[in-house]
Design a protein around this motif. Structure first.
Motif, PDB file in Angstrom:
ATOM      1  N   GLU A 460     -30.952 -28.229   6.973  1.00 31.54           N
ATOM      2  CA  GLU A 460     -31.084 -26.893   6.837  1.00 31.54           C
ATOM      3  C   GLU A 460     -29.911 -26.393   7.867  1.00 31.54           C
ATOM      4  N   THR A 461     -29.351 -25.050   7.639  1.00 31.74           N
ATOM      5  CA  THR A 461     -28.717 -24.652   8.452  1.00 31.74           C
ATOM      6  C   THR A 461     -29.429 -23.657   9.249  1.00 31.74           C
ATOM      7  N   VAL A 462     -29.155 -23.375  10.761  1.00 28.70           N
ATOM      8  CA  VAL A 462     -30.046 -22.782  11.689  1.00 28.70           C
ATOM      9  C   VAL A 462     -29.314 -21.492  12.153  1.00 28.70           C
ATOM     10  N   TYR A 463     -29.975 -20.562  11.756  1.00 21.24           N
ATOM     11  CA  TYR A 463     -29.442 -19.074  12.031  1.00 21.24           C
ATOM     12  C   TYR A 463     -30.325 -18.495  13.152  1.00 21.24           C
ATOM     13  N   THR A 464     -29.543 -17.593  13.746  1.00 23.82           N
ATOM     14  CA  THR A 464     -30.289 -16.395  14.815  1.00 23.82           C
ATOM     15  C   THR A 464     -29.823 -15.236  14.274  1.00 23.82           C
ATOM     16  N   ASP A 465     -30.726 -13.922  14.630  1.00 23.23           N
ATOM     17  CA  ASP A 465     -30.615 -12.695  14.475  1.00 23.23           C
ATOM     18  C   ASP A 465     -30.581 -12.066  15.707  1.00 23.23           C
ATOM     19  N   ASP A 466     -29.623 -11.139  16.090  1.00 22.66           N
ATOM     20  CA  ASP A 466     -29.798 -10.473  17.354  1.00 22.66           C
ATOM     21  C   ASP A 466     -30.721  -9.162  17.331  1.00 22.66           C
ATOM     22  N   GLY A 467     -31.169  -9.124  16.237  1.00 22.29           N
ATOM     23  CA  GLY A 467     -32.426  -8.097  16.109  1.00 22.29           C
ATOM     24  C   GLY A 467     -33.740  -8.483  16.358  1.00 22.29           C
ATOM     25  N   ILE A 468     -34.125  -9.811  16.528  1.00 18.46           N
ATOM     26  CA  ILE A 468     -35.208 -10.266  16.600  1.00 18.46           C
ATOM     27  C   ILE A 468     -35.205 -11.138  17.877  1.00 18.46           C
ATOM     28  N   PHE A 469     -35.838 -10.892  19.033  1.00 14.36           N
ATOM     29  CA  PHE A 469     -35.868 -11.612  20.101  1.00 14.36           C
ATOM     30  C   PHE A 469     -37.219 -11.598  20.929  1.00 14.36           C
ATOM     31  N   TYR A 470     -37.081 -12.484  22.066  1.00 21.23           N
ATOM     32  CA  TYR A 470     -38.324 -12.721  22.809  1.00 21.23           C
ATOM     33  C   TYR A 470     -38.129 -12.974  24.194  1.00 21.23           C
ATOM     34  N   ASN A 471     -38.618 -12.143  25.050  1.00 19.65           N
ATOM     35  CA  ASN A 471     -38.914 -12.215  26.506  1.00 19.65           C
ATOM     36  C   ASN A 471     -40.028 -13.101  27.158  1.00 19.65           C
ATOM     37  N   PRO A 472     -39.706 -14.295  27.608  1.00 21.37           N
ATOM     38  CA  PRO A 472     -40.893 -14.817  28.050  1.00 21.37           C
ATOM     39  C   PRO A 472     -41.362 -14.186  29.360  1.00 21.37           C
ATOM     40  N   GLY A 473     -40.359 -13.448  30.074  1.00 21.40           N
ATOM     41  CA  GLY A 473     -40.764 -13.097  31.365  1.00 21.40           C
ATOM     42  C   GLY A 473     -41.589 -11.807  31.529  1.00 21.40           C
ATOM     43  N   THR A 474     -41.826 -11.316  30.391  1.00 22.89           N
ATOM     44  CA  THR A 474     -42.599  -9.960  30.064  1.00 22.89           C
ATOM     45  C   THR A 474     -43.551 -10.192  28.753  1.00 22.89           C
ATOM     46  N   ASN A 475     -43.508 -11.223  28.142  1.00 26.37           N
ATOM     47  CA  ASN A 475     -44.199 -11.433  27.012  1.00 26.37           C
ATOM     48  C   ASN A 475     -44.076 -10.353  25.734  1.00 26.37           C
ATOM     49  N   THR A 476     -42.509  -9.860  25.888  1.00 27.21           N
ATOM     50  CA  THR A 476     -42.335  -8.878  24.858  1.00 27.21           C
ATOM     51  C   THR A 476     -41.573  -9.185  23.551  1.00 27.21           C
ATOM     52  N   PHE A 477     -42.050  -9.156  22.442  1.00 21.72           N
ATOM     53  CA  PHE A 477     -41.411  -9.652  21.161  1.00 21.72           C
ATOM     54  C   PHE A 477     -40.912  -8.371  20.703  1.00 21.72           C
ATOM     55  N   THR A 478     -39.510  -8.147  20.377  1.00 18.65           N
ATOM     56  CA  THR A 478     -38.913  -7.212  19.996  1.00 18.65           C
ATOM     57  C   THR A 478     -38.268  -7.402  18.598  1.00 18.65           C
ATOM     58  N   THR A 479     -38.235  -6.345  17.587  1.00 14.62           N
ATOM     59  CA  THR A 479     -37.419  -6.513  16.375  1.00 14.62           C
ATOM     60  C   THR A 479     -37.170  -4.666  16.071  1.00 14.62           C
ATOM     61  N   GLN A 480     -35.876  -4.887  15.388  1.00 13.72           N
ATOM     62  CA  GLN A 480     -35.603  -3.676  15.101  1.00 13.72           C
ATOM     63  C   GLN A 480     -36.450  -3.120  14.156  1.00 13.72           C
ATOM     64  N   HIS A 481     -36.665  -3.647  13.067  1.00 13.39           N
ATOM     65  CA  HIS A 481     -37.413  -3.346  11.937  1.00 13.39           C
ATOM     66  C   HIS A 481     -38.728  -4.390  11.714  1.00 13.39           C
ATOM     67  N   ALA A 482     -39.825  -3.650  11.166  1.00 11.48           N
ATOM     68  CA  ALA A 482     -40.926  -4.664  10.796  1.00 11.48           C
ATOM     69  C   ALA A 482     -41.349  -4.374   9.388  1.00 11.48           C
ATOM     70  N   LEU A 483     -41.549  -5.306   8.534  1.00  8.11           N
ATOM     71  CA  LEU A 483     -42.173  -4.896   7.050  1.00  8.11           C
ATOM     72  C   LEU A 483     -43.262  -6.023   6.827  1.00  8.11           C
ATOM     73  N   PHE A 484     -44.454  -5.466   6.707  1.00  2.35           N
ATOM     74  CA  PHE A 484     -45.583  -6.314   6.776  1.00  2.35           C
ATOM     75  C   PHE A 484     -46.259  -6.017   5.179  1.00  2.35           C
ATOM     76  N   THR A 485     -46.079  -7.227   4.524  1.00 10.11           N
ATOM     77  CA  THR A 485     -46.587  -7.055   3.101  1.00 10.11           C
ATOM     78  C   THR A 485     -48.258  -7.259   3.055  1.00 10.11           C
ATOM     79  N   GLY A 486     -48.804  -7.773   4.165  1.00  9.94           N
ATOM     80  CA  GLY A 486     -50.258  -7.763   4.193  1.00  9.94           C
ATOM     81  C   GLY A 486     -50.851  -7.061   5.263  1.00  9.94           C
ATOM     82  N   ASP A 487     -52.132  -7.491   5.632  1.00  6.97           N
ATOM     83  CA  ASP A 487     -52.711  -6.813   6.804  1.00  6.97           C
ATOM     84  C   ASP A 487     -52.146  -7.224   8.247  1.00  6.97           C
TER      85      ASP A 487
END
Length: 882
Positions: A460-487
């Protein structure tokens, strides 16, 4: 009997042996003569060489050569004697410690044939001399020479008078135009013979029209052509056939035109092409009406956007390009150095550095030891896959969190504790991965993902997205948009305030056509994690219909450009200084200070053009200099230091100062002199009657020719236009037809120079042919109007045929037999297509009184007869070589 020949020992200088006492040796490469004393090379004595002197001839003096070191080359300086001396003279040079930089050698005394030279400083004082061409600075104490040009102008000086005239024999280097005709005993055209008009090829047209030389036929220049002015070619094709073309100009401008202003249309398809009839170009540059060159030409062209398939202006090659390499495989479009190639489908390099934007495929054979890698490998072909042999993204890590040892998983685990690690004995990435904790330095890490979920191990080809990232120093997960199809279940606390929308899947971006202004929403803080209140205010509004933005007060911006709707940058603002830089024109009726409308206008690094008067009521200051308060009509003491004198004031002042200076000038000419003249005296430039006339107007001295010029002996010029040329008494001599250029000679024709006939046949119908030439040169070939030696074997014989009659007409011959490479002498031959039939030829006997041979030993008499005894002579005694 001739004396025998004695050859001394000879060879290359590097091979010169130790010579015995009295034994001579000659070096054949450096032409040096040595004599030995004790059979050792170090004690061979040097006795002379042609390298250290220039031999004099019957008409030229000899010289001594000062030769550079043999390791540096074979160049030298020559101290040469004049070609003719009136006596013996000795020049005594000054002591080596005398003199200073810039001094010149000066003759200080003469005693009993010894001329003493000393170093002397150059006198001071100078002024500028300007002629029709060229400008120089003359320093007083030097000699100002009025030099004529050989065979054109001669000068003489007597009693402060410079006389300029014509010599008896005049050579006009350019075109000689005489409004009333030319009368002379001899007219010389070119450098050969008097009274001769000749052309090497084609017709010669001499037209007496006013002032212009017209050549109606093709012109062939057999020697160098030097053009000191501009060259304008009005044809459609220029062909340069030289082997090398040298251009001094640093810039070569293509697509230049004087008929219209150059633009992209005139520049379209400008470039360089290399002619070739073979090859397989990568692209077809043929465009009707734009580029009609053959497609096989090797082309570097500039094309305007819209031409061929170009969507932008571009330089284009129709063949591959190699930079810093001579190795380029088939199919490669660009090769750089020894490691980078670009083809239609791939970019290849020995090493890649930096960041890739897009998909990168292939195996990483030389990747680095990554101690902190997020996803390491022990896989053969998988991108994020399973227990495979060499793969880039997979693991066999007993402590890995994202690793694989799974036969069916895409991103599976066989991990007890670790985050991301590898057990890859064959992988190119690493064998160890550091686990990141919250205590590490806070940083943004981008998540990786693949585009498929596979049930079995698949690359498989591995991709990254600059709109989804994680900061282990602050335990912060950031995304520009979030779509939840379930609960969504939040184990901790979900903070923030959603004041205007819930579960909004779409946002209305419909524009409004209402021509009115709407307030712009904003928040008070752009950082932090706390909720913000969205506010609006009447001070900042936007008109969706027109796109205008309205602010009641300041608009604050960082460094950046203000651009037009078309994207053209018009203004740049600097955030630290507040300065504004305009990229285009600034159009305004008035410029003024923000605090005082009477403040001065300052333009920095900008030329100002004013359509009306510029009035400066105060002090004008230029740079850091003195302020200017007025323009003064006077120069001198008592004038304000802030006044600027006018040009007339400066000219009057300089003229007054120069008029008070009496400068003595040294004068010399072709004859007479040297002499001197002071600026308080009058220097007369006089012409010679019917040769040179002079005129003075203002500060210009004009020297020219009168309407009727008398040349005492001969006139030489490359071009003369005439229909008839007469003798001095009016007798018709030469007639030139204006239409054909044919030349008719009314009487006998004597050619003192060369006569070249380029026709197919020359017929000499005379009773007796007398030839003064000692050598007759046969079998030359015509090369552009000149007869030159053959450049290839024509397989023909060359010689002289003798026609005679004995029972029948026969031909005898002395000829060069091309087939055998020998001279043949025959008494009866036949010739077909310039080849003597040597099979049927009857060879002639030779009767001689003696025999001379010129072979590898040179020319010498071999057979001689004296006192009734025939003998062999010239035996060579050879001393050998080294």
């Amino acid at each position: 009997m001739a004396a025998p020949v004695l050859q001394i020992k000879r060879g290359l200088l590097a091979n010169l042996p130790g010579l015995r006492a009295g034994e001579p040796g000659f070096t054949t490469d450096s032409y040096d003569l040595y004599v030995g004393i004790d059979s050792t090379t170090t004690n061979n004595k040097f006795f002379g060489s042609h390298r250290y002197w220039t031999r004099g001839t019957a008409t030229t003096g000899s010289g001594v050569n000062l030769v550079e070191g043999t390791n540096n080359g074979s160049q030298y300086l020559t101290l040469k004697a004049p070609d003719s001396l009136s006596g013996i003279a000795t020049y005594q040079f000054p002591d080596s410690t005398d003199g200073s930089a810039g001094d010149y050698l000066k003759l200080t005394s003469y005693t009993a044939g010894v001329y003493a030279l000393e170093w002397a400083p150059v006198p001071s004082g100078s002024f500028t001399i300007t002629g029709d061409t060229g400008t120089d600075t003359f320093t007083t104490g030097e000699t100002l020479t009025f030099a004529g040009t050989a065979a054109e102008i001669e000068t003489s000086i007597t009693n402060n008078q410079v006389q300029i005239g014509l010599p008896n024999n005049v050579v006009v280097s350019g075109i000689l135009t005489a409004s009333s005709g030319i009368r002379a005993n001899n007219v010389r055209i070119g450098t050969n013979g008097s009274g001769t008009i000749d052309t090497l090829s084609g017709d010669l047209t001499l037209n007496s029209a006013s002032g212009t030389t017209i050549i109606d036929d093709a012109v062939t220049i057999q020697n160098n052509l030097t053009v000191n002015g501009n060259v304008t070619v009005g044809g459609t094709t220029i062909t340069l056939r030289g082997q090398d073309v040298y251009i001094e100009n640093k810039d070569i401008v293509l697509g230049y035109t004087t008929s219209i202003t150059p633009n992209d249309d005139t520049a379209n398809h400008a470039g360089v092409s290399i002619a070739s009839t073979v090859g397989s170009p990568l692209a077809n540059f043929t465009a009707s009406g734009i580029n009609t060159l053959p497609n096989t030409y090797k082309q570097l062209m500039w094309f305007k956007s819209g031409t061929l398939g170009f969507s932008t202006d571009a330089f284009a090659f129709n063949y591959g390009v190699a930079i810093g390499t001579t190795t380029m495989a088939n199919g490669v479009r660009l090769a750089v150095g020894s490691g980078v190639t670009i083809s239609d489908t791939a970019v290849s390099a020995s090493n890649f550095y930096g960041t890739f934007n897009g998909t990168v495929s292939g195996n990483a054979a030389t990747a680095s030891y990554a101690s902190t890698a997020g996803i390491a490998t022990y896989a053969n072909t998988a991108g994020i896959a399973t227990y495979a042999t060499n793969a880039g993204v997979a693991t066999y890590a007993p402590t890995a969190g994202v690793s694989t040892y799974a036969s069916t998983a895409g991103i599976a685990t066989y991990a007890t504790n670790a985050g991301v690690a590898t057990y890859a004995p064959n992988a190119g990435i690493s064998t160890q991965v550091k686990t990141v904790t919250a205590s590490d330095l806070a940083a943004t890490h981008y998540l990786t993902f693949v585009n498929s979920h596979n049930g079995t191990a698949t690359e498989e080809t591995v991709y990254t997205d600059d709109g989804i990232f994680y900061n282990p120093g602050t335990n912060t997960f950031t995304t520009q948009h979030a779509l939840f199809t379930g609960d969504v279940t939040v184990a901790g606390t979900l903070t923030g305030t959603a004041t205007t929308a819930t579960r909004a899947q779409t946002v209305d971006t419909t524009t409004t056509s209402t021509n009115s202004y709407f307030a712009v929403p904003f928040v008070s803080n752009v950082t932090g994690t706390n909720g913000e209140t969205v506010r609006v205010g009447a001070a900042l509004s936007v008109n969706p219909s027109t796109g205008d933005i309205r602010s009641k007060n300041d608009i604050v911006s960082g460094s950046g450009y203000l651009s037009s709707p078309a994207g053209t940058r018009s203004m740049f603002m600097f955030d630290t200084t507040g300065d504004v830089s305009f990229q285009g024109k600034v159009i305004a009726n008035n410029f003024r200070s923000s605090s005082n409308s009477n403040n001065t206008l300052t333009l920095t690094d900008l030329d100002a053009s004013f359509a009306r008067n510029l009035i400066i009521a105060g002090i004008a200051t230029v740079g850091t200099g003195v302020g200017i308060t007025q323009f003064s009509a006077a120069v001198g003491t008592g004038v304000s230091a802030s006044s600027v004198p006018t040009s007339k004031a400066v000219i009057d002042y300089v003229g007054t100062q120069i008029a008070a200076v009496d400068v003595t000038l040294g004068l010399t000419a072709d004859s007479g002199g040297p002499s001197t003249v002071n600026t308080s005296q009058t220097l007369t430039l006089s012409g010679t009657a019917n040769e040179i006339e002079t005129a003075v107007s203002g500060q210009t001295v004009t020297i020219g020719l009168p309407n009727s010029v008398t040349v005492t002996t001969a006139l030489t010029t490359p071009t003369v236009k005439a229909t008839n040329i007469q003798a001095n008494d009016g007798t018709s001599a030469i007639t030139i037809n204006n239409t054909t250029g044919n030349v008719s000679v009314a009487s006998s024709l004597t050619v003192n120079g060369d006569l070249t006939v380029l026709g197919s046949q020359t017929i000499v119908n005379t009773t007796q042919l007398q030839v003064e030439d000692n050598l007759i040169d046969l079998a030359l070939i015509n090369s552009g109007g000149s007869l030159v030696a053959p450049t290839s074997d024509a397989n023909i014989d060359v010689g002289v045929l003798f026609n005679y009659y004995t029972t029948a007409a026969k031909k005898a011959a002395v000829f060069w037999d091309d087939s055998t490479g020998r001279i043949g002498i025959a008494s009866d031959i036949t010739v077909t297509n310039n080849v003597v039939d040597t099979v049927t030829a009857v060879w002639a006997p030779i009767e001689i009184g003696s025999l001379w041979v010129n072979d590898c030993a040179g020319q010498s008499q071999v057979i001689n007869c004296a006192a009734g005894i025939r003998s062999l002579e010239n035996i060579t005694i050879d001393g050998g070589a080294f």
